[in-house]
Design a protein around this motif. Structure first.
Motif, PDB file in Angstrom:
ATOM      1  N   SER A 169       0.827  -1.214   0.000  1.00  0.00           N
ATOM      2  CA  SER A 169       0.000   0.000   0.000  1.00  0.00           C
ATOM      3  C   SER A 169       0.856   1.256   0.000  1.00  0.00           C
ATOM      4  CB  SER A 169      -0.985   0.013   1.164  1.00  0.00           C
ATOM      5  OG  SER A 169      -0.357  -0.267   2.377  1.00  0.00           O
ATOM      6  N   ALA A 249      16.173   7.965  10.899  1.00  0.00           N
ATOM      7  CA  ALA A 249      15.257   8.104  12.025  1.00  0.00           C
ATOM      8  C   ALA A 249      13.894   7.485  11.730  1.00  0.00           C
ATOM      9  CB  ALA A 249      15.086   9.581  12.384  1.00  0.00           C
ATOM     10  N   ILE A 255       9.743  11.992   6.463  1.00  0.00           N
ATOM     11  CA  ILE A 255       8.706  12.741   5.748  1.00  0.00           C
ATOM     12  C   ILE A 255       8.368  14.014   6.525  1.00  0.00           C
ATOM     13  CG2 ILE A 255       6.277  12.727   5.078  1.00  0.00           C
ATOM     14  CD1 ILE A 255       6.611   9.704   4.545  1.00  0.00           C
ATOM     15  N   ALA A 256       8.231  13.866   7.855  1.00  0.00           N
ATOM     16  CA  ALA A 256       7.877  15.011   8.686  1.00  0.00           C
ATOM     17  C   ALA A 256       8.926  16.108   8.593  1.00  0.00           C
ATOM     18  CB  ALA A 256       7.716  14.561  10.140  1.00  0.00           C
ATOM     19  N   ILE A 257      10.179  15.697   8.476  1.00  0.00           N
ATOM     20  CA  ILE A 257      11.279  16.653   8.436  1.00  0.00           C
ATOM     21  C   ILE A 257      11.360  17.347   7.077  1.00  0.00           C
ATOM     22  CG2 ILE A 257      13.810  16.739   8.428  1.00  0.00           C
ATOM     23  CD1 ILE A 257      13.688  14.629  10.681  1.00  0.00           C
ATOM     24  N   GLY A 258      10.704  16.766   6.061  1.00  0.00           N
ATOM     25  CA  GLY A 258      10.665  17.408   4.747  1.00  0.00           C
ATOM     26  C   GLY A 258      11.452  16.682   3.680  1.00  0.00           C
TER      27      GLY A 258
ATOM     28  N   ILE B  12      -6.459   2.254   3.990  1.00  0.00           N
ATOM     29  CA  ILE B  12      -5.259   1.422   4.001  1.00  0.00           C
ATOM     30  C   ILE B  12      -5.663   0.090   3.393  1.00  0.00           C
ATOM     31  CG2 ILE B  12      -3.588   0.204   5.444  1.00  0.00           C
ATOM     32  CD1 ILE B  12      -3.696   2.511   7.389  1.00  0.00           C
ATOM     33  N   ASP B  13      -4.989  -0.301   2.314  1.00  0.00           N
ATOM     34  CA  ASP B  13      -5.339  -1.522   1.576  1.00  0.00           C
ATOM     35  C   ASP B  13      -6.823  -1.523   1.207  1.00  0.00           C
ATOM     36  OD1 ASP B  13      -2.775  -2.385   1.816  1.00  0.00           O
ATOM     37  OD2 ASP B  13      -3.153  -3.594   3.595  1.00  0.00           O
ATOM     38  N   ARG B  46      -1.621  10.763   9.948  1.00  0.00           N
ATOM     39  CA  ARG B  46      -0.721  10.493   8.819  1.00  0.00           C
ATOM     40  C   ARG B  46      -1.092  11.337   7.601  1.00  0.00           C
ATOM     41  NH1 ARG B  46      -0.282   4.344   7.407  1.00  0.00           N
ATOM     42  NH2 ARG B  46       0.998   5.237   5.755  1.00  0.00           N
ATOM     43  N   TYR B  49       0.680  14.596   8.322  1.00  0.00           N
ATOM     44  CA  TYR B  49       2.125  14.674   8.152  1.00  0.00           C
ATOM     45  C   TYR B  49       2.612  14.010   6.871  1.00  0.00           C
ATOM     46  CZ  TYR B  49       2.685  10.590  11.465  1.00  0.00           C
ATOM     47  OH  TYR B  49       2.636   9.411  12.141  1.00  0.00           O
ATOM     48  N   ARG B  50       1.702  13.827   5.948  1.00  0.00           N
ATOM     49  CA  ARG B  50       2.012  13.485   4.563  1.00  0.00           C
ATOM     50  C   ARG B  50       2.638  12.112   4.402  1.00  0.00           C
ATOM     51  NH1 ARG B  50       3.283  17.952   0.399  1.00  0.00           N
ATOM     52  NH2 ARG B  50       5.312  16.940   0.363  1.00  0.00           N
ATOM     53  N   SER B  51       2.270  11.203   5.294  1.00  0.00           N
ATOM     54  CA  SER B  51       2.751   9.850   5.081  1.00  0.00           C
ATOM     55  C   SER B  51       1.669   9.027   4.394  1.00  0.00           C
ATOM     56  CB  SER B  51       3.174   9.253   6.425  1.00  0.00           C
ATOM     57  OG  SER B  51       2.659   7.982   6.612  1.00  0.00           O
ATOM     58  N   PRO B  71       7.948  18.984  -0.389  1.00  0.00           N
ATOM     59  CA  PRO B  71       8.233  18.391   0.928  1.00  0.00           C
ATOM     60  C   PRO B  71       8.874  19.363   1.922  1.00  0.00           C
ATOM     61  CG  PRO B  71       8.818  16.842  -0.791  1.00  0.00           C
ATOM     62  CD  PRO B  71       8.416  18.121  -1.483  1.00  0.00           C
ATOM     63  N   ALA B  75       7.425  20.997   5.428  1.00  0.00           N
ATOM     64  CA  ALA B  75       8.128  20.800   6.697  1.00  0.00           C
ATOM     65  C   ALA B  75       8.381  22.123   7.404  1.00  0.00           C
ATOM     66  CB  ALA B  75       9.455  20.076   6.463  1.00  0.00           C
ATOM     67  N   ARG B  78       4.813  22.541   9.253  1.00  0.00           N
ATOM     68  CA  ARG B  78       4.350  21.673  10.323  1.00  0.00           C
ATOM     69  C   ARG B  78       5.434  20.661  10.709  1.00  0.00           C
ATOM     70  NH1 ARG B  78       5.845  18.277   7.956  1.00  0.00           N
ATOM     71  NH2 ARG B  78       5.003  16.829   6.425  1.00  0.00           N
ATOM     72  N   VAL B  80       6.443  17.286  13.392  1.00  0.00           N
ATOM     73  CA  VAL B  80       5.759  16.090  13.888  1.00  0.00           C
ATOM     74  C   VAL B  80       6.591  15.413  14.974  1.00  0.00           C
ATOM     75  CG1 VAL B  80       4.804  13.837  13.256  1.00  0.00           C
ATOM     76  CG2 VAL B  80       4.774  15.715  11.594  1.00  0.00           C
ATOM     77  N   PRO B  82       6.475  11.815  16.018  1.00  0.00           N
ATOM     78  CA  PRO B  82       5.774  10.580  15.660  1.00  0.00           C
ATOM     79  C   PRO B  82       5.626   9.639  16.857  1.00  0.00           C
ATOM     80  CG  PRO B  82       7.875  10.787  14.462  1.00  0.00           C
ATOM     81  CD  PRO B  82       7.848  11.835  15.520  1.00  0.00           C
ATOM     82  N   GLN B  86      12.072   6.517  16.502  1.00  0.00           N
ATOM     83  CA  GLN B  86      13.204   5.604  16.590  1.00  0.00           C
ATOM     84  C   GLN B  86      14.468   6.397  16.798  1.00  0.00           C
ATOM     85  OE1 GLN B  86      12.061   4.316  12.825  1.00  0.00           O
ATOM     86  NE2 GLN B  86      11.626   2.227  13.439  1.00  0.00           N
TER      87      GLN B  86
END
Lengths: 365, 265
Positions: A169, A249, A255-258, B12-13, B46, B49-51, B71, B75, B78, B80, B82, B86
């Motif tokens: 997806s 990260a 994506i959030a960072i641009g 999603i799917d 999502r 934040y454009r995912s 992109p 940024a 806005r 984020v 998340p 990580q």
């Protein structure tokens, strides 16, 4: 709102220590040292062979050719140094640099430090493409592509296949990418073995050697295309170092960072495949450099790609020049495939480094 | 910065997860997104934040279509924090936060004093200035979360999206984090698990159920005991907080827990 709050600091339990072995201004010195090491390795690599030549004479010949002046005392010496050994040493440097940078690109692509051109199946596919050409004999297809073109086409095709099969997806799943790559790699390896069985023993001997990797027989015309392709890929990657840091990260954070993540990942896949295919098609299968060198770079200078990229590039070049040297002198006058040495020297050193790192910091990369 | 979601749906799917959501966060407003697990909170975020591209509807920042921006441009508008932040191995806290400056940089530009100042300020603000040269892998979970918040702050965007920002934090750190983000003067859209925190900190709450908006408005108007029981299946008590006077929600299981402690003979 006028007053912004500040969270009260939490002081750490231990005094601050240097985060990387080499950081800050020392990084520049380290890069300069690596560059000097590369030059030294090249000169030593050129001087040692079936006949050892004095370093001074080697340097004299190289200097004469580079500057276009100076006495060229011995035509035979000049030919051995400039026409045979110099291109060979330079091809080793280019190949080592290319494979190390391919590892950097592919590890960033899947955010997995276990990734390398082998794990993603790119190396196996390039080898398959390369053996297909002699197997198909003088057919029009083989003639049109040539070994390099066939290796590159196969590598890109497999990379594309792995990439498409790892999508779900609209998102690239890192774990699928590795699993799919390993599976495609096995398939290509099986196909390569099958083709080898169809060849007569004479062809097989040469092919085995080639599959294990060798920079023997390099000449100046062999260097142009790899040098150009590697330069283009490295230049593109140098523009992406900040984006690569962000990608480490996580996809959503990047994506959030641009960061244009989808475009970046396609670019990394193309660059990684192109680098691998270029090297594999010229020197054959040389394993482990793409996996090991970027790791060593991270051990020393940390994970920031602004430092990992140049350090990997130079360290990969130095490493393969030295490995080719070892392959030539270990069993004189015979030459061994460099693939044996990259793995044979690389694995123990890598394991030692890994163990040492775990004991010291508990934060092994 | 004003955030408008108009009729946003997301799949999603091919499965519809978010269905025709409309909400607004005015400049400087804190909007909390609450709802049971699987109600579509994270999926809705999502799309901001454009995912994940919305399958229908439009996301606007000050009237401009977020999904039509480049992109880096997006940024700068806005930032984020998340949910699954990580910590990449081998990076120091300062290097992680410096990544937040990406949208302000050209590819080969060197770090300027403005970048370094933004990184230092962001780390100081979350109380992590001491950790600038520490590897993030050596920090605790709560400390890493602070570093990731600092990265979002270094982005210097007027809208901040947070997906369950208080996950994995101890109770003191949770409240400090909410106090901090509220004090920044930014427009905030945060998915929150804890109804009590949503009631105490948010200007507006949007309640999602099965991907649709089940209720929205000021917490005191929306989060009534009857409504909480209907959406979350728990009994609820709503009243002023005994210590702060802010809206306070106490919840209890509808079936298993007795009202009074009882003794068995």
């Amino acid at each position: 709102m006028t007053d912004t709050l500040t969270l009260p600091p939490r002081t750490g339990p231990t005094p601050s220590r240097r985060p990387h072995l080499i950081s800050g201004p020392a990084t520049g010195l380290f890069l300069a040292a690596l560059l000097a090491g590369l030059v030294a390795a090249l000169v030593v690599g050129i001087s040692i062979g079936s006949v050892n030549l004095p370093l001074g004479q080697v340097w004299g010949v190289v200097w004469a050719h580079l500057t276009g002046r100076g006495a060229q005392a011995d035509p035979l010496l000049s030919q051995v140094v400039w026409e045979i050994r110099t291109p060979r040493a330079l091809l080793a440097a280019l190949s080592g640099a290319g494979l190390a940078v391919a590892g950097v690109a592919l590890q960033a692509l899947v955010r997995n430090p276990l990734a390398d051109p082998y794990v993603l199946g790119v190396s196996s596919a390039a080898s398959l493409g390369a053996v297909l050409v002699p197997a198909l004999g003088g057919t029009a297809l083989a003639g049109a592509f040539g070994v390099t073109g066939a290796a590159f086409a196969a590598a890109m095709l497999s990379a594309l296949l792995v990439y498409v099969l790892s999508q779900r997806s609209g998102r690239l799943l890192d774990s699928w990418l590795v699993l799919t790559g390993v599976a495609v790699g096995y398939l290509c390896a099986a196909a390569t073995t099958f083709i080898q069985l169809q060849l007569n023993p004479g062809e097989l001997q040469g092919m085995m050697f080639w599959l294990m990797g060798s920079v023997a027989g390099a000449s100046w015309p062999d260097l142009g295309v790899p040098a150009l392709l590697i330069a283009v890929c490295v230049a593109w990657l140098a523009l992406q170092v900040r984006a690569l840091n962000a990608l480490m990260a996580g996809e959503e954070a990047a994506i959030a960072i641009g960061v244009p993540v989808a475009a970046l990942r396609i670019g990394l896949l193309v660059a990684g495949s192109l680098l691998t295919a270029t090297v594999v098609s010229v020197v054959g299968g040389v394993g482990f450099i793409g996996l090991m060198i970027p790791h060593m770079a991270r051990f020393v200078v940390g994970a920031d790609h602004r430092r990992v990229l140049p350090v990997s590039l130079l360290a990969g070049a130095v490493f393969l020049v030295l490995v080719d040297l070892a392959a030539r002198i270990a069993d004189r006058p015979n030459e061994l495939p460099v693939g044996i040495f990259t793995t044979g020297l690389g694995v123990p050193f890598f394991l030692w480094l890994l163990r040492r790192r775990v004991k010291g910091g508990g934060d092994a990369a | 910065m004003r955030l408008d979601l108009a009729g946003v749906s997301a799949r999603i799917d091919a499965r519809l997860i978010v269905d025709d959501v409309t909400l607004t966060a005015g400049p400087g407003e804190f909007v909390a997104l609450v709802g049971p697990n699987g109600s579509g909170k994270s999926t809705l975020l999502r799309t901001v934040y454009r995912s994940l591209r919305p399958s229908a509807g439009i996301v606007r920042l000050d009237g401009r279509d977020l999904w039509r921006m480049r992109p880096r441009q997006a940024a700068r508008h806005r930032a984020v924090l998340p949910q699954h932040g990580q910590a990449a191995e081998g990076f120091t806290a300062a290097e992680v936060v410096a990544a937040g400056r990406y949208s302000h940089k050209r590819s080969l530009a060197r770090e300027t004093s403005a970048d370094r100042a933004a990184v230092g300020t962001a780390l100081d603000r979350v109380g992590m200035g001491w950790a600038a040269d520490r590897l993030v892998t050596t920090l605790s979970g709560g400390e890493r979360q602070r570093v990731l918040l600092a990265r979002a702050l270094a982005q210097e965007a007027p809208l901040l999206i947070l997906d369950e920002p208080t996950n994995h934090l101890d109770v003191g750190s949770q409240l400090l984090l909410l106090d901090l983000i509220r004090s920044l003067g930014l427009t905030l859209l945060a998915a929150l698990h804890d109804l009590d925190q949503a009631a105490a900190y948010a200007d507006q709450v949007v309640v999602l159920r099965d991907g649709r908006v089940a209720g929205h408005g000021p917490p005191a108007e929306v989060l009534t005991p009857a409504f909480i029981e209907e959406v979350f299946g728990v009994r609820a008590h709503v009243g002023p907080h005994p210590l702060t006077g802010r809206p306070h929600i106490a919840v209890a299981s509808p079936v298993t827990m007795p009202d009074e402690p009882t003794t068995t003979t």
